[in-house]
Design a protein around this motif. Structure first.
Motif, PDB file in Angstrom:
ATOM      1  N   ALA A 108       0.836  -1.215   0.000  1.00 25.33           N
ATOM      2  CA  ALA A 108       0.000   0.000   0.000  1.00 25.33           C
ATOM      3  C   ALA A 108       0.864   1.257   0.000  1.00 25.33           C
ATOM      4  N   GLN A 109       1.937   1.253   0.789  1.00 20.98           N
ATOM      5  CA  GLN A 109       2.831   2.407   0.828  1.00 20.98           C
ATOM      6  C   GLN A 109       3.527   2.627  -0.511  1.00 20.98           C
ATOM      7  N   ILE A 110       4.021   1.536  -1.084  1.00 17.23           N
ATOM      8  CA  ILE A 110       4.730   1.671  -2.362  1.00 17.23           C
ATOM      9  C   ILE A 110       3.773   2.089  -3.472  1.00 17.23           C
ATOM     10  N   GLU A 111       2.533   1.590  -3.426  1.00 16.20           N
ATOM     11  CA  GLU A 111       1.545   2.008  -4.431  1.00 16.20           C
ATOM     12  C   GLU A 111       1.263   3.494  -4.336  1.00 16.20           C
ATOM     13  N   ALA A 112       1.245   4.024  -3.074  1.00 16.34           N
ATOM     14  CA  ALA A 112       1.035   5.473  -2.899  1.00 16.34           C
ATOM     15  C   ALA A 112       2.218   6.250  -3.461  1.00 16.34           C
ATOM     16  N   GLN A 113       3.434   5.764  -3.199  1.00 15.24           N
ATOM     17  CA  GLN A 113       4.621   6.415  -3.738  1.00 15.24           C
ATOM     18  C   GLN A 113       4.656   6.332  -5.263  1.00 15.24           C
ATOM     19  N   ALA A 114       4.200   5.185  -5.795  1.00 17.07           N
ATOM     20  CA  ALA A 114       4.174   5.032  -7.253  1.00 17.07           C
ATOM     21  C   ALA A 114       3.167   5.976  -7.882  1.00 17.07           C
ATOM     22  N   ALA A 115       2.028   6.184  -7.204  1.00 12.04           N
ATOM     23  CA  ALA A 115       1.018   7.121  -7.731  1.00 12.04           C
ATOM     24  C   ALA A 115       1.565   8.542  -7.765  1.00 12.04           C
ATOM     25  N   LEU A 116       2.302   8.927  -6.703  1.00 13.34           N
ATOM     26  CA  LEU A 116       2.908  10.264  -6.676  1.00 13.34           C
ATOM     27  C   LEU A 116       3.965  10.402  -7.759  1.00 13.34           C
ATOM     28  N   ALA A 117       4.768   9.330  -7.928  1.00 10.58           N
ATOM     29  CA  ALA A 117       5.806   9.371  -8.949  1.00 10.58           C
ATOM     30  C   ALA A 117       5.194   9.480 -10.338  1.00 10.58           C
ATOM     31  N   GLU A 118       4.055   8.846 -10.549  1.00 11.24           N
ATOM     32  CA  GLU A 118       3.385   8.921 -11.847  1.00 11.24           C
ATOM     33  C   GLU A 118       2.889  10.328 -12.131  1.00 11.24           C
ATOM     34  N   THR A 119       2.287  10.958 -11.098  1.00 10.99           N
ATOM     35  CA  THR A 119       1.779  12.332 -11.276  1.00 10.99           C
ATOM     36  C   THR A 119       2.921  13.290 -11.588  1.00 10.99           C
ATOM     37  N   THR A 120       4.016  13.136 -10.835  1.00 18.21           N
ATOM     38  CA  THR A 120       5.180  14.012 -11.047  1.00 18.21           C
ATOM     39  C   THR A 120       5.744  13.831 -12.454  1.00 18.21           C
ATOM     40  N   TYR A 121       5.834  12.587 -12.871  1.00 18.96           N
ATOM     41  CA  TYR A 121       6.372  12.300 -14.204  1.00 18.96           C
ATOM     42  C   TYR A 121       5.505  12.900 -15.300  1.00 18.96           C
ATOM     43  N   LYS A 122       4.199  12.787 -15.171  1.00 25.60           N
ATOM     44  CA  LYS A 122       3.305  13.320 -16.207  1.00 25.60           C
ATOM     45  C   LYS A 122       3.400  14.842 -16.304  1.00 25.60           C
ATOM     46  N   ARG A 123       3.524  15.499 -15.143  1.00 28.41           N
ATOM     47  CA  ARG A 123       3.633  16.966 -15.168  1.00 28.41           C
ATOM     48  C   ARG A 123       4.957  17.396 -15.780  1.00 28.41           C
ATOM     49  N   GLN A 124       6.020  16.724 -15.368  1.00 30.04           N
ATOM     50  CA  GLN A 124       7.325  17.061 -15.935  1.00 30.04           C
ATOM     51  C   GLN A 124       7.347  16.825 -17.435  1.00 30.04           C
ATOM     52  N   LYS A 125       6.616  15.791 -17.887  1.00 31.70           N
ATOM     53  CA  LYS A 125       6.581  15.478 -19.316  1.00 31.70           C
ATOM     54  C   LYS A 125       5.852  16.577 -20.097  1.00 31.70           C
ATOM     55  N   ARG A 126       4.745  17.064 -19.507  1.00 30.36           N
ATOM     56  CA  ARG A 126       4.007  18.130 -20.195  1.00 30.36           C
ATOM     57  C   ARG A 126       4.873  19.394 -20.301  1.00 30.36           C
ATOM     58  N   LEU A 127       5.592  19.704 -19.206  1.00 30.14           N
ATOM     59  CA  LEU A 127       6.463  20.896 -19.236  1.00 30.14           C
ATOM     60  C   LEU A 127       7.599  20.711 -20.238  1.00 30.14           C
ATOM     61  N   TRP A 128       8.169  19.487 -20.249  1.00 24.86           N
ATOM     62  CA  TRP A 128       9.283  19.232 -21.159  1.00 24.86           C
ATOM     63  C   TRP A 128       8.834  19.276 -22.608  1.00 24.86           C
ATOM     64  N   ASP A 129       7.593  18.823 -22.834  1.00 28.85           N
ATOM     65  CA  ASP A 129       7.064  18.889 -24.202  1.00 28.85           C
ATOM     66  C   ASP A 129       6.920  20.332 -24.662  1.00 28.85           C
ATOM     67  N   GLN A 130       6.754  21.278 -23.654  1.00 32.75           N
ATOM     68  CA  GLN A 130       6.630  22.711 -23.996  1.00 32.75           C
ATOM     69  C   GLN A 130       7.969  23.445 -23.888  1.00 32.75           C
ATOM     70  N   LYS A 131       9.043  22.630 -23.720  1.00 33.19           N
ATOM     71  CA  LYS A 131      10.393  23.168 -23.613  1.00 33.19           C
ATOM     72  C   LYS A 131      10.573  24.024 -22.365  1.00 33.19           C
ATOM     73  N   ILE A 132       9.812  23.605 -21.313  1.00 37.19           N
ATOM     74  CA  ILE A 132       9.917  24.320 -20.035  1.00 37.19           C
ATOM     75  C   ILE A 132      10.621  23.393 -19.038  1.00 37.19           C
ATOM     76  N   GLY A 133      11.542  23.915 -18.283  1.00 43.04           N
ATOM     77  CA  GLY A 133      12.272  23.120 -17.320  1.00 43.04           C
ATOM     78  C   GLY A 133      13.496  22.481 -17.942  1.00 43.04           C
ATOM     79  N   SER A 134      14.262  21.762 -17.086  1.00 38.76           N
ATOM     80  CA  SER A 134      15.495  21.142 -17.557  1.00 38.76           C
ATOM     81  C   SER A 134      15.253  19.661 -17.918  1.00 38.76           C
ATOM     82  N   GLU A 135      16.108  19.170 -18.750  1.00 36.58           N
ATOM     83  CA  GLU A 135      15.995  17.776 -19.163  1.00 36.58           C
ATOM     84  C   GLU A 135      16.272  16.830 -18.007  1.00 36.58           C
ATOM     85  N   ILE A 136      17.193  17.207 -17.122  1.00 38.62           N
ATOM     86  CA  ILE A 136      17.539  16.343 -16.001  1.00 38.62           C
ATOM     87  C   ILE A 136      16.369  16.143 -15.061  1.00 38.62           C
TER      88      ILE A 136
END
Length: 394
Positions: free
Chosen positions: A140-168
């Motif tokens: 249950a704990q890891i699933e919660a962490q995985a859900a947060l990691a998924e949300t973070t990844y999707k947001r970073q991907k949208r920003l990166w697609d708009q050339k916002i933020g760093s690649e790292i």
């Protein structure tokens, strides 16, 4: 009897010789005269032959006039072509490929058993539950962490697609998301081992461990025995001499002495390996078990068809005799007239046997009249009388 007649006749002949006195055999022998001895022997031989011929004439006449003469009584069978199936008789044991012991995949306390002995279960059905030792909470704990990691990844991907933020930053979010996803999958697989399921559909034959027992993977920790009685077969060893005649698809008659039942099946598999210890190969015979009466390790008798002849001549083994040369023979009847015929000795060669009958390969043809009852009491060339000549034997 003929010798008695002959001696009697010789005596009469000598007595009828009137005044002519002949030397006795003892006197001739006592003389030690080789010529006289030979002459005496020749004389007796001539007398004997004459008397023998006359006795034969008398016997023939007696046989012609005597209506009460004794003739051996026999019965006959008429040889005919029949279908002959020869069977190799063996013994085997019933087995099933789906008869297994179920072991736990993880150590822990057996907290729940969901089935009982004799219960039918389907493949994948839950049989028991092992205490997971807190793995569910960790998941249950890891699933919660995985859900947060998924949300973070999707947001970073949208920003990166708009050339916002760093690649790292984008790569770090992606890596963290993938790692958390893999951790969830691994923990789920580990947690799934706390649930014991049925590997195939069948019957729970034995519940070996009690609820509350501590179990662990390995020998001695069997929890259940599950058996599928639908896919049964009989395995037996066949001598290597039958490797060319015992093949897949051959008909098999199966008998279960304990059950008092018989069925017909086929060889579904013939082994390709000769066991060097006993010079045999294995065969499998499929066994339908719709009613579930047949159990693993049940003893079975098998009769495997290894030879067939559509036009075989079959006779009882009891009427066959053997001469001094080791040849087998039977007596046949020829020239039957008014139920009287002549017995003739006929040499035969035989093949396979089945029960009380034997296959005749040569010496007898279809339609030959063979002496059955009385075959042991007749002689070659003897006159015999047929007791009953059935329509089949005519």
């Amino acid at each position: 009897m003929r010798k008695i007649y002959s001696l009697f006749a010789i005596t009469l002949l000598l007595a009828s010789c009137g005044g002519k006195k002949e030397q006795s055999v003892q006197d001739v022998i006592a003389s030690n005269d080789l010529a006289k001895i030979r002459e005496k022997k020749a004389s007796l031989d001539t007398q004997m032959q004459t008397l023998s011929d006359e006795i034969k004439i008398l016997n023939d006449k007696i046989s012609e006039l005597d209506t009460n003469k004794k003739v051996p009584l026999i019965t006959v069978l008429s040889a005919k072509e029949e279908v002959f199936d020869h069977y190799l008789e063996l013994q085997g044991a019933v087995q099933t490929k789906q008869n297994v012991l179920i072991y736990p995949e993880m150590p822990g306390l057996l907290v729940r058993i969901y089935v009982k002995e004799g219960q039918y279960v389907k493949k994948g059905q839950t049989l028991a539950k092992i205490d997971d030792g807190g793995l569910a909470n960790q998941l249950a704990q890891i699933e919660a962490q995985a859900a947060l990691a998924e949300t973070t990844y999707k947001r970073q991907k949208r920003l990166w697609d708009q050339k916002i933020g760093s690649e790292i930053q984008f790569l770090q979010a992606k890596t963290n998301y993938e790692a958390q996803t893999n951790a969830v999958s691994q923990l789920r697989r580990q947690l799934a081992k706390s649930v014991i399921t049925a590997p195939f559909s069948g019957v729970i034959d034995d519940v070996i461990k009690e609820q509350g027992t501590v179990v662990a993977p390995g020998m001695g920790s069997e929890v259940f025995r599950i058996v599928n009685l639908k896919n049964m077969y009989i395995e037996t060893d066949v001598p290597e001499s039958y490797i060319t005649s015992i093949k897949k698809g051959k008909n098999v008659e199966v008998e279960f002495p304990v059950l008092g039942e018989k069925l017909t099946s086929k060889i579904r598999q013939a082994g390709n390996f000769i066991n060097p210890a006993n010079r045999t190969f294995k065969v499998e015979v499929g066994v339908p078990n719709h009613e579930g009466k047949i159990k693993p390790n049940l003893t079975a008798k098998l009769k495997i068809n290894d030879y067939s002849n559509e036009k075989a001549i079959l006779i009882p083994q009891s009427i066959i005799s053997e001469n001094a040369n080791g040849e087998q023979y039977v007596y046949v009847v020829e020239d039957i007239k008014d139920e009287v015929g002549t017995a003739k000795q006929t040499i035969i060669t035989t093949g396979k046997t089945q029960g009380d009958i034997i296959e005749v390969l040569s010496g007898i043809e279809s339609g030959t009249k063979i002496i059955e009852e009385g075959a042991r009491s007749v002689k070659n060339g003897q006159e015999v009388k047929v007791l009953t000549l059935s329509e089949e034997a005519k």
